[in-house]
Design an enzyme around this catalytic site. Structure first.
Site: not given
Length: 397
Positions: A262-263, A305
């Site tokens: 996950d960003i 994301e």
């Protein structure tokens, strides 16, 4: 029934124009690169039909000029088939190649006629050039084409067979006595060559449409299975592959690791730099991941994301090492991109490796999500793995 070469040339003209018109009308339904391929193929048929039309009606009308013109146009049309194959593969295309080939053949024929080579040597030159172009097309279809099917093999073998036919025609040209340029040659070799060219035109057109249909189906499959922004697998396809890999690993006692990435603080990146920049970040993360994993691994975008990575034949230790390498690569490689908007681009990664305690692929996804949340709560830009059970999956001896 023994047809004259002039009559066969007229039939090839009609079929060439009919095939070209049909394909160019039908090409509008297809995606851009397939449409470009079909149109290049149809333009080639128009040129080929025009060449046979000129060749068949050159009597009394400056044949010394019409012979080079007909042969130049014919070779340009045949070279368009090579261009169309490149279009179909979405490979770089050199649009001036057909014109260059046609001009070179036409000028060479003109020189042979005026310098004194005669019709026989024109026949040799054109036959050799035709064989060369056909062999290049056969190589492109049979060797370089990715995802070949039956139509591709038929097309390639057809081109190779016609190349042999034109080499036989070339041999006949070497042994041929000088003939008047006013009318077309009408010996057995010429009639056989023209008849086989007619057959090749019909079969080749059918197979080329089938090749385009195969490419279209592949494009539809790609659209159904991949994420439009990143080119990674979409959520549904990744879970389908995950189920397959999970069952295989359970059945044969193989290792399997799942990573979820996950960003970090992606909402603030969007708020600060805008959604177009956020899309660039997502694409860059996907590209970075693709560059780090193996060909047999699978990357999928499972959320805005968020990505997941399937790592077959990979245990916990190797999975941790890859996850850490991914985290570091994203931090380093996207530093310059983040600096453009004054943000920092990092990621958090959670992972889990298969054990006997896992009964469904969804268990792996749930536990890797739990590990991801641990990484987030620990300060982000970290890797966490779900605690391993006491009984790992046994490996075969």
């Amino acid at each position: 029934m023994d047809f004259e070469t002039t009559f066969i040339a007229q039939v090839i003209t009609v079929i060439g124009f009919a095939v070209g018109l049909s394909i160019v009308v039908a090409s509008g339904r297809y995606p851009r690169h397939i449409r470009g391929s079909l149109r290049a193929y149809s333009y080639g048929k128009f040129l080929l039909g025009s060449a046979f039309l000129i060749a068949g009606y050159r009597g009394g009308q400056a044949p010394e000029l019409l012979i080079p013109l007909a042969n130049g146009i014919g070779l340009a049309g045949l070279s368009m088939n090579y261009t169309s194959v490149r279009h179909l593969q979405n490979r770089p295309v050199w649009p001036f190649v057909p014109a260059a080939v046609g001009a070179a053949v036409g000028l060479s024929c003109l020189l042979l006629l005026f310098v004194g080579g005669g019709i026989g040597w024109v026949r040799v030159l054109v036959s050799f050039a035709t064989s060369a172009v056909l062999l290049v097309i056969a190589f492109e279809v049979l060797v370089r084409y990715q995802g070949r099917g039956i139509p591709h093999y038929v097309t390639g073998l057809l081109c190779a067979s016609l190349a042999v036919v034109y080499l036989v025609r070339m041999s006949a040209g070497m042994a041929q006595e000088d003939a008047p340029a006013t009318y077309m040659l009408d010996d057995r070799v010429e009639r056989a060559t023209f008849l086989l060219s007619l057959l090749g035109t019909v079969i080749g057109a059918i197979n080329y449409v089938l090749m385009a249909s195969d490419e279209f189906n592949r494009e539809l499959s790609k659209l159904a299975h991949t994420d439009g922004l990143t080119g990674a697998l979409n959520r549904r396809r990744l879970f389908e592959m995950g189920e397959v890999e999970f069952r295989r690993a359970r059945r044969y006692g193989r290792e399997l690791t799942v990573l979820v990435l996950d960003i970090d603080r992606f909402k603030s990146i969007n708020d600060h730099a805008g959604h177009p920049f956020g899309d660039r970040v997502i694409r860059a993360v996907a590209d970075c991941c693709t560059g780090q994993i193996r060909h047999e691994d699978a990357l999928g975008r499972i959320g805005g994301e968020e990505f997941a990575i399937l790592l077959p034949e990979t245990g916990a230790e190797a999975g941790r090492m890859l996850a850490e390498r991914l985290r570091g690569a994203i931090e380093r490689q996207l530093a310059q991109l983040g600096a453009e908007a004054g943000v920092t681009v990092t990621c958090s990664i959670g992972g889990v490796s298969l054990t006997r305690e896992h009964s469904e692929f969804s268990d792996l996804m749930a536990q890797s999500d739990t590990a991801l949340y641990d990484a987030k709560h620990a300060g982000r830009n970290q890797v966490r793995f779900f605690p391993e059970a006491a009984h790992p999956v046994p490996m075969p001896a």
